[in-house]
Design a protein around this motif. Sequence first.
Motif, PDB file in Angstrom:
ATOM      1  N   GLU A  87      38.840  -8.966  23.751  1.00 22.83           N
ATOM      2  CA  GLU A  87      37.382  -9.215  23.771  1.00 22.83           C
ATOM      3  C   GLU A  87      37.027 -10.272  24.808  1.00 22.83           C
ATOM      4  O   GLU A  87      36.567 -11.362  24.454  1.00 22.83           O
ATOM      5  CB  GLU A  87      36.911  -9.764  22.427  1.00 22.83           C
ATOM      6  CG  GLU A  87      37.221  -8.996  21.206  1.00 22.83           C
ATOM      7  CD  GLU A  87      37.081  -9.887  19.954  1.00 22.83           C
ATOM      8  OE1 GLU A  87      36.475 -10.969  20.012  1.00 22.83           O
ATOM      9  OE2 GLU A  87      37.608  -9.478  18.919  1.00 22.83           O
ATOM     10  N   TYR A 129      28.264 -18.176  29.692  1.00 17.94           N
ATOM     11  CA  TYR A 129      27.718 -19.292  28.917  1.00 17.94           C
ATOM     12  C   TYR A 129      26.785 -20.160  29.764  1.00 17.94           C
ATOM     13  O   TYR A 129      26.764 -21.381  29.630  1.00 17.94           O
ATOM     14  CB  TYR A 129      28.854 -20.115  28.285  1.00 17.94           C
ATOM     15  CG  TYR A 129      29.838 -19.217  27.539  1.00 17.94           C
ATOM     16  CD1 TYR A 129      29.433 -18.531  26.402  1.00 17.94           C
ATOM     17  CD2 TYR A 129      31.128 -18.999  28.006  1.00 17.94           C
ATOM     18  CE1 TYR A 129      30.298 -17.663  25.740  1.00 17.94           C
ATOM     19  CE2 TYR A 129      32.004 -18.139  27.353  1.00 17.94           C
ATOM     20  CZ  TYR A 129      31.580 -17.476  26.233  1.00 17.94           C
ATOM     21  OH  TYR A 129      32.430 -16.618  25.570  1.00 17.94           O
ATOM     22  N   SER A 187      38.718 -20.678  24.518  1.00 12.56           N
ATOM     23  CA  SER A 187      38.162 -20.199  25.779  1.00 12.56           C
ATOM     24  C   SER A 187      38.814 -20.922  26.958  1.00 12.56           C
ATOM     25  O   SER A 187      39.210 -22.076  26.843  1.00 12.56           O
ATOM     26  CB  SER A 187      36.647 -20.410  25.799  1.00 12.56           C
ATOM     27  OG  SER A 187      36.052 -19.504  26.691  1.00 12.56           O
TER      28      SER A 187
HETATM   29  C1  LIG Z   1      34.971 -13.602  18.511  1.00 11.04           C
HETATM   30  C2  LIG Z   1      34.941 -13.922  19.973  1.00 11.04           C
HETATM   31  N1  LIG Z   1      35.451 -13.024  20.836  1.00 11.04           N
HETATM   32  C3  LIG Z   1      35.427 -13.233  22.168  1.00 11.04           C
HETATM   33  C4  LIG Z   1      34.871 -14.380  22.695  1.00 11.04           C
HETATM   34  C5  LIG Z   1      34.848 -14.548  24.194  1.00 11.04           C
HETATM   35  O1  LIG Z   1      35.679 -15.574  24.572  1.00 11.04           O
HETATM   36  P1  LIG Z   1      35.937 -15.912  26.106  1.00 11.04           P
HETATM   37  O2  LIG Z   1      34.615 -16.071  26.737  1.00 11.04           O
HETATM   38  O3  LIG Z   1      36.726 -17.158  26.069  1.00 11.04           O
HETATM   39  O4  LIG Z   1      36.704 -14.773  26.691  1.00 11.04           O
HETATM   40  C6  LIG Z   1      34.343 -15.372  21.837  1.00 11.04           C
HETATM   41  C7  LIG Z   1      33.781 -16.601  22.374  1.00 11.04           C
HETATM   42  O5  LIG Z   1      33.266 -17.448  21.705  1.00 11.04           O
HETATM   43  C8  LIG Z   1      34.379 -15.125  20.438  1.00 11.04           C
HETATM   44  O6  LIG Z   1      33.885 -16.015  19.565  1.00 11.04           O
END
Ligand SMILES: Cc1ncc(COP(=O)(O)O)c(C=O)c1O
Length: 439
Positions: A286, A385, A214
């Motif tokens: 994602e 978060y 992240s």
């Molecule tokens: C499988 C998966 N996809 C997407 C995310 C989203 O990540 P970010 O908030 O860094 O974009 C996470 C975060 O933990 C995750 O575990």
Amino acid sequence: MDDVCGLRGRLNESKIRTNAGLGSTTNRGVRELLTFHTPLDLVRERLPEKPVACVRPERVSIAATWFRDNFPGEVLYAVKANPSPWALDAMYATGLRWFDVASEEEIKLIASRYPDAKMAFMHPVKSRKAIERAYFEHGVRVFSLDCEAELEKIVAATQRADDLTLVVRLAVNNADAVYALSHKFGVSEADAPSLLRKARGFADNLGVSFHVGSQCMSPSAFRDAMDLASRLIREAGVIVDVVDVGGGFPSAYPGMTPPDLELYAKVIKEVFEQMPVAMNARLWCEPGRALVAESTSILARVELVKDGALHINDGSNGNLFDAAHCKWPFPVKAHRPDGEFEGVQQGFKLYGPTCDSLDAMEGPFQLPADIREGDYIEFGMLGAYGVAMQTRFNGFGETETVSVEDLPWTSMYAVVEKRAASAARRPARKSPRRLKVVR
Ligand SMILES: Cc1ncc(COP(=O)(O)O)c(C=O)c1O
């Protein structure tokens, strides 16, 4: 329940109280939120006794629109970053229909709100019952896995379904991320080829995914991860239908200025075009943080000044987990309900409201030296978060949600907005095309 914002009568009480973690006090759609011009207006009018999430749905729309228009594939919102209905609604209104869900509760939330939404169950470890209900009750067809045992569970729980998209999550380097996510999930390079071959045998569509960590500060991390995926796909000798580059897209925090998001999209597009995948393979991402971080600030009240530290009514078990446990550098601003501050700033350590001594935020947070009981601290950039991490430990944690209209602290999307603003300022031309339409 305290009715800071006067909404109690209008909302279903049980709806508000349920679902902690999925936002017990954030359980409101955009239209149900009370609006203030700024957080300071709220402070002056209401003197809120509980923490308040000041939300800006428009920031979510701007971010989701940027991803829709610039990411060269499908965008799945990672619901875990912020499952508040107002945020989901803002995204949905931009046309976003795919959601990365990690639990049955997230599946139920999305299914109940958006019957036409599509979901990918991207937690690499799921219970058999959760898989079964996701498949048979909620129509989920996309499942992630990172080992053979999970593959066996998915195949068994879906009764050897022949319409599965199985996404194998690879372990990749997280060195460019501020928050590494590589310790728990992801199949190793050594084991990936055989897992890819086995998954291919049960998959209608086979995918590969990874998470670069992240708040990834370098677009080249995506290049490296995609290059690794290409190498493992070649080694496995399988046809791959989906490449999911995960989350990790950054936001701007004090002391963390990431490269432009355009560069991330550009690198991903370039590398995807070279990957040894099916001609019609799809590209997914994602994002969580990048879609919601800018949208929310948290207002907390100072309850006591003691030994040079501030005791406030929010903390690590509420909305400030990352400030306490990751020392995340959220920007702060002080608000005084009945006057002005003197101006001199000082670094403060903060303590949250619970009896746990881990409920402390080292900072130091730069705040007015004369800050006192009854003043408020606004923590910015907490849309990702933040409310999603709330607990009710010690009876604290309840948070009101209001919408506000001021601008966020920093924005990854400022360039897009500048362009939109200058387009709006341009005088309307008498265009022949418009005349044609009128006629
Ligand atoms: C499988 C998966 N996809 C997407 C995310 C989203 O990540 P970010 O908030 O860094 O974009 C996470 C975060 O933990 C995750 O575990």
